[in-house]
Motif scaffolding. Structure first.
Motif, PDB file in Angstrom:
ATOM      1  N   GLN A 156       0.729  -1.222   0.086  1.00 12.10           N
ATOM      2  CA  GLN A 156       0.025  -0.006  -0.085  1.00 12.10           C
ATOM      3  C   GLN A 156       0.733   1.146  -0.104  1.00 12.10           C
ATOM      4  O   GLN A 156       0.621   2.190  -0.573  1.00 12.10           O
ATOM      5  CB  GLN A 156      -0.818   0.025   1.238  1.00 12.10           C
ATOM      6  N   LYS A 193       2.297   1.607  -3.479  1.00 14.06           N
ATOM      7  CA  LYS A 193       1.115   2.230  -4.398  1.00 14.06           C
ATOM      8  C   LYS A 193       1.056   3.558  -3.968  1.00 14.06           C
ATOM      9  O   LYS A 193       0.704   4.517  -5.007  1.00 14.06           O
ATOM     10  CB  LYS A 193      -0.229   1.418  -4.065  1.00 14.06           C
ATOM     11  N   TYR A 238       3.525   1.906  -8.870  1.00 15.89           N
ATOM     12  CA  TYR A 238       2.908   1.082  -9.787  1.00 15.89           C
ATOM     13  C   TYR A 238       2.237   1.613 -11.127  1.00 15.89           C
ATOM     14  O   TYR A 238       1.335   1.321 -11.730  1.00 15.89           O
ATOM     15  CB  TYR A 238       1.655   0.182  -9.124  1.00 15.89           C
ATOM     16  N   ASP A 247       0.608   4.687 -10.894  1.00 11.85           N
ATOM     17  CA  ASP A 247      -0.308   5.444 -10.583  1.00 11.85           C
ATOM     18  C   ASP A 247      -0.092   6.670 -10.325  1.00 11.85           C
ATOM     19  O   ASP A 247       1.236   7.088  -9.998  1.00 11.85           O
ATOM     20  CB  ASP A 247      -1.209   4.685  -9.363  1.00 11.85           C
TER      21      ASP A 247
END
Length: 78
Positions: free
Chosen positions: A50, A53, A58, A60
């Motif tokens: 998390q 991320k 990733y 994003d």
């Protein structure tokens, strides 16, 4: 032959032949400890994933920290 297997399965051991063993208790406690360790490790890995991320690892958009704008512009007052 089948009736012999059925009668042997229905009889089972006598109650005085069955007792709780320390080996089984130790195995049970070790298995419980292993499950607790795996749960702890899973939570650690999920937190790391998390965080990666949120950092944008990733592909994003990175997640903005509290009080910081997401696109890098200065905050505007309305």
């Amino acid at each position: 032959m089948l009736t012999l297997l059925i009668t042997a399965a229905n009889e089972g051991p006598a109650p005085e032949d069955v007792k709780a063993g320390w080996v089984a208790l130790i195995i049970f406690l070790l298995l419980a400890l292993a499950v607790a360790f795996l749960g702890w490790s899973l939570v650690r890995q999920l937190r790391k994933a998390q965080a990666a991320k949120d950092a944008g690892a990733y592909g994003d958009e990175p997640v903005a920290e509290a009080g910081e704008p997401a696109n890098g512009d200065s905050p505007t007052s309305v």
